[in-house]
Every structure is written in structure tokens, then in C-alpha cells.
Enzyme design. Structure first.
Site, PDB file in Angstrom:
ATOM      1  CB  CYS A  22      71.452  27.057  33.715  1.00 22.99           C
ATOM      2  SG  CYS A  22      72.699  28.332  33.588  1.00 22.99           S
TER       3      CYS A  22
ATOM      4  N   GLY B 176      64.438  21.491  39.092  1.00 26.84           N
ATOM      5  CA  GLY B 176      64.194  22.573  38.149  1.00 26.84           C
ATOM      6  C   GLY B 176      62.807  22.600  37.546  1.00 26.84           C
TER       7      GLY B 176
ATOM      8  N   GLY C 176      57.707  37.298  27.519  1.00 33.11           N
ATOM      9  CA  GLY C 176      58.506  37.278  28.745  1.00 33.11           C
ATOM     10  C   GLY C 176      59.986  37.162  28.395  1.00 33.11           C
TER      11      GLY C 176
ATOM     12  CG  HIS D 130      85.447  59.665  32.394  1.00 38.27           C
ATOM     13  ND1 HIS D 130      84.174  59.862  31.918  1.00 38.27           N
ATOM     14  CD2 HIS D 130      86.305  60.227  31.481  1.00 38.27           C
ATOM     15  CE1 HIS D 130      84.246  60.530  30.768  1.00 38.27           C
ATOM     16  NE2 HIS D 130      85.529  60.757  30.484  1.00 38.27           N
TER      17      HIS D 130
END
Ligand code: NAI
Length: 477
Positions: A41, A153, A191, A456
């Protein structure tokens, strides 16, 4: 060396589990064969790809979008070396941050290769220390603990006939360090990785073609999402070839001649495609090499994933596994949740994950984010549905900043109004999906989402409006 817990692998699964275990009072050791903690990661995955996605988008914007806002900028150029160095500096910063967290929590980080050893009825971990270059650096250490977690992993799958050389045949790792944009980059696999890194190199100047074996991109996503994302990526200039696999190549002078085989009978059986480099992004396989799983009786399935029970126990007493190495959604945050649930259950007997509410984000432009069931899955499961959809083109902030691509789609159960899934395509989809995940975690109804006051002007108002669409009418459509 004696510990309460040994964790093999310092990625998001392992390092987060280590920190939580230390917070709960355990003496923890983490072993990793990378010198820098953070796993795929931080080192070669989520973070570097997001850094390059951001940088490349700035370049693309300057060339293609600034003019729309009345900003003229001529001669926009890329210093790719600097862009890559910037990415590397971010990785250094974040991986050092984990080092800091380890020290703060008194976690022992050991840089080396771990493998299991069975000795006198005990399962121990043997660690061969290595240096930055991967060479042996010191004597083997034997670590002991009543609990051992495997969090090693996954790694990119190689296609036979296209072995990675990280120059012309790239894995996701090689595609993060190119020193020039290939003239024509073929991405094998439509992917997550293919679409994100394909976007990076398209924005930086490559012609990009995605070759995908299936009939569409990311087949796990809702069909409306796939249609919308594909359209945006085609607008970016990415081309797609579906129903095709690449099975080999021939080098002819400086060009690669890829051999494609059809996966659909209506197409030519074989064809050729000329390119300068390929990125192979056809999924990932678990990292279990050299761990010695068999020596201690840890079972794996036919694809090599470690098999675990609901409590992450492997078939060897005292040894657990979490994250990509056990399969399921190969996402950093799924691994983190598993790590936390496991160490909490070791300490307090409570630890739970709701696998129905794991969000997923693709960081393309626009972003794509989803949580829960797709429309197709919900129908397959026998639900009668209420669906609310609201286009970003009708959202005031999206209009104000000219980012009107995409929509929000809420899928709710007709009987109970419970939200079953939320799918977002839009500029801030990755941030917005958290609201949907919380709503689903608390079993919210679609009307709850509609009747919650949203600030908003924000993109999140599109979520509220989609909620209104499930039982009445959106107000701004
Ligand atoms: P993926 O599973 O997302 O996509 C692989 C694609 O390759 C599929 O569409 C598959 O049909 C296709 N494919 C397989 N074999 C093929 C062949 N021989 N020829 C052509 N197409 C073929 O895998 P990807 O993109 O490699 O990513 C791996 C994992 O990493 C994913 O499971 C994803 O969850 C994770 N990831 C997550 C990210 C995020 O959260 N934003 C970013 C990058 C990766």
C-alpha cells in the site's frame, strides 16, 4: 526472543494490528522483508499511485481544462523525474511515519525474512536479517510468541509468456517508476490497477489500450457505474478491447507485437497488436513463498490463499492470517479491519467485521465508489428493489466547479426501505462513500438519507437527492 504477538508483514493489515495490539498492552514484534514498513500500500501501491494520479491530473488539467476557467497557460511541460521524485518523497514521509508509530508504541520492527519452525511442540518464527539490498545481514533470530499473525499480503500475477522485466513488461510496481511515457501502452486487465495506472500514463501522454478478457471493465461493479466510467475513460482517450487475452509477444526492432486470443467465439480467434510497453494488471496472488507453511501444517486453498476460520485461525494452533493473503476483497482497509478485529478478539474476546459494508474506490477521474450490493447482486439475492438515482449534472457544486460527470445510485429493499448498496461516480465519490457506509452500518433506510440535512453546496447533496428518488421525487431534477 519472547513476545506476546509476532506479526509477519508490515502492510496495512500487519502494522495496524501491531499498533492496536500494543495499545491493548501486548509486547509485539513485526517482521518484514522490506526495510520500510507500510507494505504494498505505502511502498508500491495505493499511496504512490494516488500521488501520480494527482500529479498527472494536474498536468492534464493545465493542458485541457484550465482554458475553460479563463486561465491561459502555454508550454505546459512535464519533468517526469521530478514527478517521480515527489512521489518517492511522499512514500518516505509516510513509511517513516509508521516507524515513528512503532517506536511510540514500543513495537519491535525486524527487517528480515521470516519462516516458520516447529520445535518441541512450539511454533516459532525464524528471521534471517537482511540489508536494504536483500543480502544477509547478521545471525538468524528465533522469535517466540503464543500468537503469530501472517499478514504478508499479495503480489502481481504474471502471465506466462510475459514475464515482468519492469522495462517493457510492467507490473504495477514498474508502472510507478517509468522515466518516460511509452508511446503506446497496452494495459492487460481492466480492473482497479489497469484503470488507475492506465489513466496516469494516458494523462502523461501515452496512447493507452486496455485489453480485458471479460465483456466489460471491473465486472464486480454495478452495470450503470461501469457504463459511466467507461464513457469518461474513453473521453480521456483510453481505448478498450474486450473479450481478449494476451498470451505472448514477439519483439520486432523496438516494438512489441502482442499476441491476443479471443475469449468470445464471435471474434477473430487471434490477432496482433503493436505497442511499446505492457502493464500486466490481471489480479494479485498471495505472498506465502519461503514461509514454510507446510512445515507447520498451515493449509492453503487451490489458489494459494491461506485458509482461516471466522476468527482468522489457520490450521496451525496459535497462528492466524489476515488481509490479502486470505483472499476476499484485496483492499488495504479490509486488511486493517481484520487486523483490529483479530487482536481485539485475542485480548477482549470481541472483534467483528461487517463484510457487507466494505467500501471500494477506484481513483480515476471521476472517482468511482461503492458499498454493499450492486443492482445485479441484489436481484440475484431475491430482493425487490427501490432504486434512486441522481445525476451530478443537477448538483449545484458539481455545476459550480464544472465536474458534472457521474451520479449517485441508491439501492434499497422495497419491503423495508433498508439501504442495500450505494454506488457513486463523481469528483468526490471516494470521500462521499463513507456516509453511505455509516448509513448501512446503522441499517439506515433510504428515506433516512433523504431526510438528513446535508450542507449546501456539496456533492453529498446528490446522495440526499438520490434518497428522495427512492420513495418520491428529487427536488432538483
Ligand atoms: P482486478 O481483479 O481488479 O482486475 C483484473 C482484471 O484483469 C479483471 O477485470 C480480469 O477479468 C482481467 N483479466 C484477468 N486475466 C486476464 C488476461 N489474461 N487478459 C486480459 N484480462 C485479464 O485486479 P488488479 O487490477 O490487478 O488489482 C489487484 C487488486 O488490487 C484488486 O483486487 C484491487 O482490489 C486492489 N487494488 C485496489 C485499488 C483501490 O482500492 N483503489 C487500487 C489498485 C488495486
Amino acid at each position: 526472543m519472547q513476545f506476546d504477538l509476532i506479526i509477519i508483514g508490515a502492510g496495512p493489515g500487519g502494522y495496524v494490528a501491531a499498533i492496536r495490539a500494543a495499545q491493548l498492552g501486548m509486547k509485539v514484534a513485526v517482521v518484514d522483508s522490506r526495510a520500510k514498513a507500510g507494505g504494498t500500500c505505502l511502498n508500491v501501491g495505493c499511496i504512490p499511485s494516488k500521488t501520480l494520479l494527482h500529479s498527472s491530473h494536474k498536468y492534464w488539467s493545465a493542458n485541457n481544462e484550465f482554458d475553460h476557467y479563463g486561465i491561459t497557460c502555454d508550454n505546459v511541460d512535464i519533468d517526469l523525474k521530478k514527478m517521480i521524485a515527489h512521489k518517492d518523497a511522499i512514500i518516505d514521509d509516510l513509511t517513516s511515519g509508521i516507524g515513528f508509530l512503532f517506536r511510540k508504541n514500543k513495537i519491535e520492527f525486524i527487517h528480515g525474512r521470516a519462516s516458520f519452525k516447529k520445535s518441541e511442540e512450539k511454533t516459532t518464527v525464524q528471521v534471517q536479517p537482511i540489508d536494504e539490498g536483500g543480502k544477509i545481514a547478521g545471525d538468524v533470530k528465533i522469535l517466540e510468541a503464543p500468537h503469530i499473525i501472517i499478514a504478508t499480503g499479495s503480489k502481481p500475477i504474471e502471465i506466462p509468456g510475459l514475464p515482468f522485466d519492469e522495462k517493457k513488461i510492467l507490473s504495477s510496481t514498474g508502472a510507478l517508476t517509468l522515466t518516460h511515457a511509452p508511446h503506446h501502452l497496452v494495459v492487460i486487465g481492466g480492473g482497479y490497477i489497469g484503470l488507475e495506472l492506465g489513466s496516469v500514463w494516458r494523462r502523461l501522454g501515452s496512447e493507452v489500450t486496455v485489453v480485458e478478457a471479460m465483456p466489460d471493465i471491473v465486472m464486480t461493479m454495478d452495470k450503470d457505474v461501469r457504463d459511466s466510467l467507461k464513457k469518461s475513460l474513453m473521453n480521456l482517450g483510453i481505448s478498450f478491447k474486450f473479450h481478449r487475452k494476451v498470451f505472448g509477444y514477439r519483439q520486432h526492432e523496438k516494438k512489441m507485437h502482442l499476441q491476443l486470443a479471443a475469449t468470445n467465439e464471435t471474434l477473430e480467434k487471434e490477432e496482433m497488436m503493436v505497442c511499446d510497453a505492457v502493464l500486466v494488471a490481471v489480479g494479485r496472488t498471495p505472498c506465502t513463498d519461503h514461509l514454510g507453511l507446510k512445515d507447520v501444517g498451515i493449509a492453503t486453498d487451490e489458489r494459494g490463499f491461506i485458509t482461516v476460520d471466522k476468527g482468522f485461525k489457520t490450521s496451525c494452533a496459535g497462528v492466524y492470517a489476515i488481509g490479502d493473503v486470505i483472499g476476499g476483497m484485496m483492499l488495504a482497509h479490509k486488511a486493517e479491519e481484520e487486523g483490529i478485529a483479530l487482536v481485539e478478539s485475542l485480548n477482549t474476546q470481541a472483534g467483528h467485521i461487517n463484510y457487507n459494508v466494505i467500501p471500494a474506490v477506484i481513483f480515476t477521474q471521476p472517482e468511482v465508489a461503492s458499498v454493499g450490493l450492486t443492482e445485479e447482486q441484489a436481484k440475484e439475492q431475491g430482493y425487490t428493489l427501490k432504486i434512486g438515482k441522481f445525476p451530478m449534472a443537477a448538483n449545484s457544486l458539481a455545476k459550480a466547479i464544472s465536474q458534472t460527470e457521474g451520479f449517485v445510485k441508491i439501492i434499497a429493499d422495497q419491503k423495508t426501505d433498508r439501504v442495500l448498496g450505494v454506488h457513486i461516480v463523481g469528483a468526490q465519490a471516494g470521500a462521499m462513500i463513507a456516509e453511505a457506509a455509516i448509513a448501512m452500518e446503522f441499517s439506515a433506510s433510504a428515506e433516512d438519507l433523504a431526510r438528513t440535512c446535508h450542507a449546501h453546496p456539496t456533492f453529498s447533496e446528490a446522495l440526499k437527492e438520490a434518497g428522495w428518488e427512492t420513495f418520491s421525487k428529487a427536488l432538483h431534477k
